[in-house]
Design a protein around this motif. Structure first.
Motif, mmCIF file in Angstrom:
data_model
loop_
_atom_site.group_PDB
_atom_site.id
_atom_site.type_symbol
_atom_site.label_atom_id
_atom_site.label_comp_id
_atom_site.label_asym_id
_atom_site.label_seq_id
_atom_site.Cartn_x
_atom_site.Cartn_y
_atom_site.Cartn_z
ATOM 1 N N HIS A 3 120.658 36.011 -36.052
ATOM 2 C CA HIS A 3 120.069 37.665 -36.526
ATOM 3 C C HIS A 3 121.066 38.593 -36.094
ATOM 4 O O HIS A 3 121.150 39.504 -36.787
ATOM 5 N N THR A 5 123.988 40.549 -35.562
ATOM 6 C CA THR A 5 125.399 40.568 -35.936
ATOM 7 C C THR A 5 126.127 41.645 -35.055
ATOM 8 O O THR A 5 127.695 41.784 -35.390
ATOM 9 N N GLN A 54 117.274 41.550 -48.509
ATOM 10 C CA GLN A 54 117.271 41.238 -47.016
ATOM 11 C C GLN A 54 115.907 41.407 -46.345
ATOM 12 O O GLN A 54 115.192 42.573 -46.453
ATOM 13 N N THR A 71 119.942 45.396 -49.457
ATOM 14 C CA THR A 71 121.411 45.137 -49.203
ATOM 15 C C THR A 71 122.158 45.354 -50.655
ATOM 16 O O THR A 71 121.620 45.771 -51.591
ATOM 17 N N GLU A 99 121.975 48.298 -37.533
ATOM 18 C CA GLU A 99 122.171 47.322 -38.665
ATOM 19 C C GLU A 99 122.366 46.042 -38.340
ATOM 20 O O GLU A 99 122.871 45.142 -38.904
ATOM 21 N N ASN A 101 120.593 43.355 -37.762
ATOM 22 C CA ASN A 101 119.759 42.195 -38.372
ATOM 23 C C ASN A 101 120.195 41.412 -39.569
ATOM 24 O O ASN A 101 119.579 41.407 -40.813
ATOM 25 N N GLY A 102 121.498 40.939 -39.476
ATOM 26 C CA GLY A 102 122.241 40.327 -40.500
ATOM 27 C C GLY A 102 123.305 41.146 -41.241
ATOM 28 O O GLY A 102 123.839 40.392 -42.138
ATOM 29 N N TYR A 103 123.451 42.174 -41.128
ATOM 30 C CA TYR A 103 124.559 43.043 -41.900
ATOM 31 C C TYR A 103 125.927 42.945 -41.067
ATOM 32 O O TYR A 103 125.889 43.250 -39.878
ATOM 33 N N TYR A 123 127.604 48.585 -44.504
ATOM 34 C CA TYR A 123 126.899 47.453 -43.997
ATOM 35 C C TYR A 123 126.335 46.575 -45.243
ATOM 36 O O TYR A 123 125.414 46.950 -45.704
ATOM 37 N N ALA A 125 124.417 42.597 -46.355
ATOM 38 C CA ALA A 125 123.859 41.353 -45.532
ATOM 39 C C ALA A 125 124.044 40.503 -46.664
ATOM 40 O O ALA A 125 123.342 40.567 -47.672
ATOM 41 N N ASN A 129 123.124 34.904 -43.744
ATOM 42 C CA ASN A 129 122.607 35.462 -42.726
ATOM 43 C C ASN A 129 121.130 35.018 -42.652
ATOM 44 O O ASN A 129 120.495 34.819 -43.682
ATOM 45 N N TRP A 132 118.027 36.668 -44.501
ATOM 46 C CA TRP A 132 118.166 36.753 -45.995
ATOM 47 C C TRP A 132 116.769 36.220 -46.366
ATOM 48 O O TRP A 132 116.424 35.197 -46.316
#
Ligand code: SIN
Length: 188
Positions: A3, A5, A54, A71, A99, A101-103, A123, A125, A129, A132
């Motif tokens: 999660h 990134t 996202q 996203t 950012e 959480n996955g970006y 950014y 995602a 990720n 997603w």
């Protein structure tokens, strides 16, 4: 992909010798600029569209009940309106955390209203990720958003603030306005 990134983003772009960087915001970064910037101006990104695909476990939802945030998805011929900020590289410390959480940061070409083009970081995602969620019918997306809350507040406010900001800039976005419309119907 985990999660978080943050570490991946730190490795993606080195800012050695760079004094200023353009950042493109298309979601909360349009209306919530809680970081210092040197200059900001409307900009466009070609070939991408905003999508509520996202998951948000850390801002607009929780791990058990994720919210849905934006996203960008590749779409040939599409243009995404946003706000470009000229920032110092130090600003990315806080942005990478916000950012996380996955970006991942992507280097893309931004186009200003006067036709000038610059490289800027965005950014994004993608489907690889862990947070997603992907596509769903508008009513399902809006229903999930209506129910979700997180440390940054109600998920619905994320959508309503963005829709208001897009209108204030005269920007069209069929996906965002369709989700907003469903959401207003649900919460009415
Ligand atoms: C952005 O606004 O550019 C990224 C997505 C978000 O934080 O809402």
């Amino acid at each position: 992909m985990t999660h978080d990134t943050t570490a991946l983003n730190r490795k993606r772009h080195r800012f050695d010798g760079v004094a200023e960087v353009w950042l493109f915001g298309y979601g909360s970064l349009i209306w919530k600029a809680d970081f210092p910037f040197i200059e900001r101006r409307p900009a466009r990104l070609r070939g991408w569209s905003r999508r509520f695909w996202q998951g948000s476990h850390d801002h607009r939802g929780t791990p058990d009940a994720p919210g849905r945030v934006l996203t960008l998805a590749r779409e040939p011929g599409a243009t995404c309106f946003g706000i470009a900020y000229l920032v110092t590289p130090a600003v990315f410390d806080a942005l990478d955390h916000r950012e996380k959480n996955g970006y991942l940061r992507h280097l893309e070409t931004l186009e200003f209203d006067d036709g000038r083009c610059v490289d800027g970081l965005v950014y994004i995602a993608d489907e690889h990720n862990a947070a997603w969620l992907g596509p769903a019918p508008d009513a399902a997306i809006a229903g999930q958003i209506a129910a979700a809350h997180g440390p940054s507040g109600a998920n619905r406010d994320y959508v309503l603030h963005l829709a208001d900001a897009l209108r204030a800039h005269g920007a069209e976005d069929a996906h965002v306005f369709a989700i907003e419309c469903e959401l207003r119907r649900i919460v009415a």
